[in-house]
Design a protein around this motif. Structure first.
Motif, short mmCIF file in Angstrom:
data_model
loop_
_atom_site.label_atom_id
_atom_site.label_comp_id
_atom_site.label_asym_id
_atom_site.label_seq_id
_atom_site.Cartn_x
_atom_site.Cartn_y
_atom_site.Cartn_z
N ASN A 1 -124.39 25.25 -11.11
CA ASN A 1 -123.02 25.43 -11.58
C ASN A 1 -122.64 24.34 -12.56
N ALA A 2 -122.98 23.10 -12.22
CA ALA A 2 -122.65 21.98 -13.09
C ALA A 2 -123.39 22.11 -14.42
N SER B 1 -125.14 24.08 -6.48
CA SER B 1 -124.05 23.38 -7.16
C SER B 1 -124.54 22.76 -8.45
N ASP C 1 -122.40 16.83 -18.98
CA ASP C 1 -121.37 16.99 -17.95
C ASP C 1 -121.99 17.04 -16.57
N ARG D 1 -124.62 15.52 -15.66
CA ARG D 1 -124.96 14.14 -15.34
C ARG D 1 -123.72 13.39 -14.87
N TYR D 2 -122.61 13.59 -15.58
CA TYR D 2 -121.37 12.91 -15.19
C TYR D 2 -120.90 13.34 -13.81
N LEU D 3 -121.32 14.54 -13.39
CA LEU D 3 -120.92 15.02 -12.07
C LEU D 3 -121.91 14.56 -11.00
N GLY D 4 -122.78 13.64 -11.37
CA GLY D 4 -123.65 13.03 -10.36
C GLY D 4 -124.95 13.78 -10.13
N PRO E 1 -119.97 33.85 -12.01
CA PRO E 1 -121.23 33.13 -12.17
C PRO E 1 -121.50 32.03 -11.14
N ASP E 2 -120.69 31.93 -10.10
CA ASP E 2 -120.90 30.85 -9.12
C ASP E 2 -122.24 31.05 -8.39
N GLY F 1 -129.12 29.91 -15.90
CA GLY F 1 -128.30 28.73 -15.62
C GLY F 1 -128.86 27.52 -16.33
N LEU G 1 -123.98 24.68 -16.10
CA LEU G 1 -123.34 25.62 -17.02
C LEU G 1 -122.36 24.90 -17.94
N LEU G 2 -121.86 23.72 -17.53
CA LEU G 2 -120.96 22.95 -18.37
C LEU G 2 -121.71 22.24 -19.48
#
Lengths: 260, 343
Positions: B222-223, B219, B230, B232-235, B280-281, B80, B225-226
């Motif tokens: 999961n973030a 979580s 991204d 970072r942008y998801l907090g 992959p979650d 991951g 993987l983007l």
């Protein structure tokens, strides 16, 4: 400008390896409207977005989001109100489309049921509802782009939340004409809810259709800013883009039509 | 491939693992019913069986569960973190870094090792963990940029770090006496033969740290993987998450190398199979790979003990024999999926 926008940029200076990438940028991105950044390659469009996202250190200047300095925001609090779509997304793990979009809900503590509902509505908005169960890695470039759009939409979906902001870096890349129209619709949808939208666009006609305000960057400087009709002139296109273009009016919707 | 519900997969593993555990206890040079543990007739046979179970098979079975689960979880976390399904502690040099750190401590920390076994083990562990951290950190810095990890750089730095680690190992063995040599040779191939309750306690402590720290990063992974931006942008506090994950996985891999040596490919094969089965979650993947990794190493060690009985194979050899083909398959498929310059 008298009113302070959702995003407030004052006198920004930033450099990338000693080269000045942003020079005295002043800009208000007001709530409930779309601002498009245009400019030739290397004008500093993506640098400006990166500076706003906090990935490019400022040498000078002030950057505020909802009246509070950007660097004072806690990452999760900011992520609840501000969604950012980068130019390139690389995801090589076999998530389904629905799972990719639900990644946009990570900053929120909403119940699972509500998240699922939002994910489905966001997919509907970008015309991808039929792809929900498909594997993301199997999609075409344009479909992937729409799914990523749905992901950032899901991130700032809650209408109750005030002062939201949506930042899109070249969102029209790899979208076909029908889905470029969908993109315009999506921006209007969020602008109506009071979201401040900032987007980098290469397609000037698309910019004139979706933006309330167009910002022209050239060599790191903000050279023009205003309504599409005021900014998109033959003089500006020859001065900044170095092209001899014809600017006309689109008889269908009254927007500017740039023909080169 | 059609995906299974993660609940179904985890549910079946919850049945499979205890069954394998009981089978592991029962099967061996002599067949023993695990129920003997609860008998108290005092008959000579029964006492002998109880001793075999409590001193030999039980600690070894528990060790297989702990190490298998930890390695599989670490593999999933590293994949991951690197955004790449080919990252595995043994492939990218983390295990060899740990071995080199451990040998260093065995040879040069010898004076501290004299005392209590648990203390001696933990001194070696510190060396191993430091070696592992150094290795992950180097590989990560070398191969990862904003957009992801370059597979070729990641594997090459793994090769380079492996080479350096084995050179250091040779250097340390040059200075080692015969007791040290025997201890060092344990790292060469993974083997659960020496599992004792002291070692089990050490590994259990590390597994607890994994269990305690990792759930909060489900979580975030999961973030990740983007891509880092991204995330970072998801907090997500990206730098902090990276540091903690590298630290925790290096701790687990390092200590596992100290207690059982280098068990390769568990961290590669198990997450790969489960990702295929249920996606992959990480919220479902991490508990899933923990159960599956434990089961796989139990079965592998059961085979290692019985295939050429009364002699034994090191379990590490079996995991390589199973894992290498999966690795080849992944490499070939990856090459087909990605554009050539990405390889």
């Amino acid at each position: 400008m008298s009113t302070i926008g959702t995003l407030h940029l004052d006198n920004l200076h930033a450099a990338i390896s000693a080269e000045l990438a942003l020079d005295q940028i002043r800009l208000e991105v007001p709530a409930g409207s779309a601002t498009a950044i245009i400019g030739p390659n290397g004008a500093g469009k993506t640098s400006l977005l990166r500076a706003i996202c906090g990935e490019l250190d400022l040498q000078l200047g002030e950057l505020q989001f909802n009246g509070k300095a950007m660097h004072l925001w806690k990452p999760q609090q900011r992520a609840k109100l501000m969604a950012i779509l980068p130019q390139r997304s690389s995801l090589e793990f076999p998530f389904t489309v629905e799972e990719v979009v639900s990644l946009g809900r990570i900053p929120h503590d909403t119940p699972r049921q509500r998240n699922h509902q939002i994910v489905m509505e966001a997919l509907e908005l970008v015309d991808c509802a039929n792809l929900a169960g498909r594997l993301y890695v199997h999609l075409s470039g344009g479909e992937k782009q729409r799914v990523q759009l749905a992901r950032v939409a899901a991130q700032i979906w809650d209408e109750q939340a005030q002062d939201r902001c949506l930042i899109l870096d070249e969102p029209s890349a790899s979208l076909d004409l029908a889905h470029q129209a969908m993109l315009v619709g999506m921006m209007r949808f969020f602008a109506r809810q009071g979201v401040a939208i900032l987007t980098v666009l290469h397609d000037l006609n698309l910019a004139s259709k979706c933006a309330d305000q167009i910002v022209v960057l050239d060599r790191g400087r903000l050279v023009d800013c205003g309504e599409p009709k005021a900014v998109l002139t033959e003089e500006m296109l020859s001065r900044v883009f170095n092209i001899d273009a014809l600017v006309s009016v689109n008889a269908k919707d009254g927007s500017c039509l740039v023909i080169c | 491939m059609e995906r299974l519900k993660s609940r179904t997969v985890i549910g079946s593993l919850l049945w499979l693992l205890p069954l394998c555990f009981l089978a592991y206890l029962a099967i061996g040079p002599s067949l023993i019913s695990p129920l003997v543990l609860f008998g108290s007739s005092g008959a000579e046979d029964q006492v002998r069986d109880q001793v075999i179970l409590t001193l030999i098979r039980l600690p070894r079975a528990v060790m297989a569960v702990l190490v298998g689960a930890s390695l599989a979880v670490c593999g999933a976390v590293m994949q991951g973190l690197f955004r790449n399904p080919l990252a595995d502690p043994s492939l990218i040099g983390v295990s060899s870094g740990a071995s080199a750190g451990a040998s260093f401590m065995i040879v040069f920390g010898a004076s501290i090792l004299q005392g209590n076994q648990l203390l001696g083990l933990s001194v070696v562990s510190i060396g191993a963990v430091a070696g592992a951290i150094l290795a992950v950190f180097l590989v990560y810095r070398l191969s990862t940029d904003r957009y992801g990890t370059s597979v070729i750089t990641m594997l090459l730095s793994g090769v380079a770090i492996g080479a350096v680690a084995s050179a250091l190992n040779n250097l340390f063995t040059y200075f080692a006496d015969s007791v040290m040599l025997r201890r060092i040779s344990v790292w060469e191939m993974g083997n659960l033969e020496g599992a004792s309750w002291e070692r089990v306690v050490l590994m259990a402590a590390v597994a607890l740290v994994l269990l305690w720290r990792l759930p909060r990063y489900r979580s975030a992974l999961n973030a990740f993987l983007l891509g880092e931006s991204d995330a970072r942008y998801l907090g997500i506090d990206v730098e902090w998450v990276k540091k903690e994950l590298i630290l925790v996985t290096a701790l687990a891999v390092g200590v596992s190398v100290v207690v059982v040596g280098n068990i390769a490919f568990v961290g590669l094969v198990v997450p790969h199979i489960l990702r295929g089965a249920m996606g992959p979650d990480h919220r479902a993947l991490l508990p899933g790979v923990a159960l599956a990794g434990a089961t796989l190493l139990l079965v592998a060690d059961m085979a290692a003990r019985t295939l050429i009985s009364p002699a034994e194979l090191p379990a590490g050899i079996l995991t390589v024999l199973v894992g290498a083909p999966v690795f080849f398959y992944l490499l070939i498929r990856n090459r087909a999926l990605n554009n050539p310059e990405k390889m």
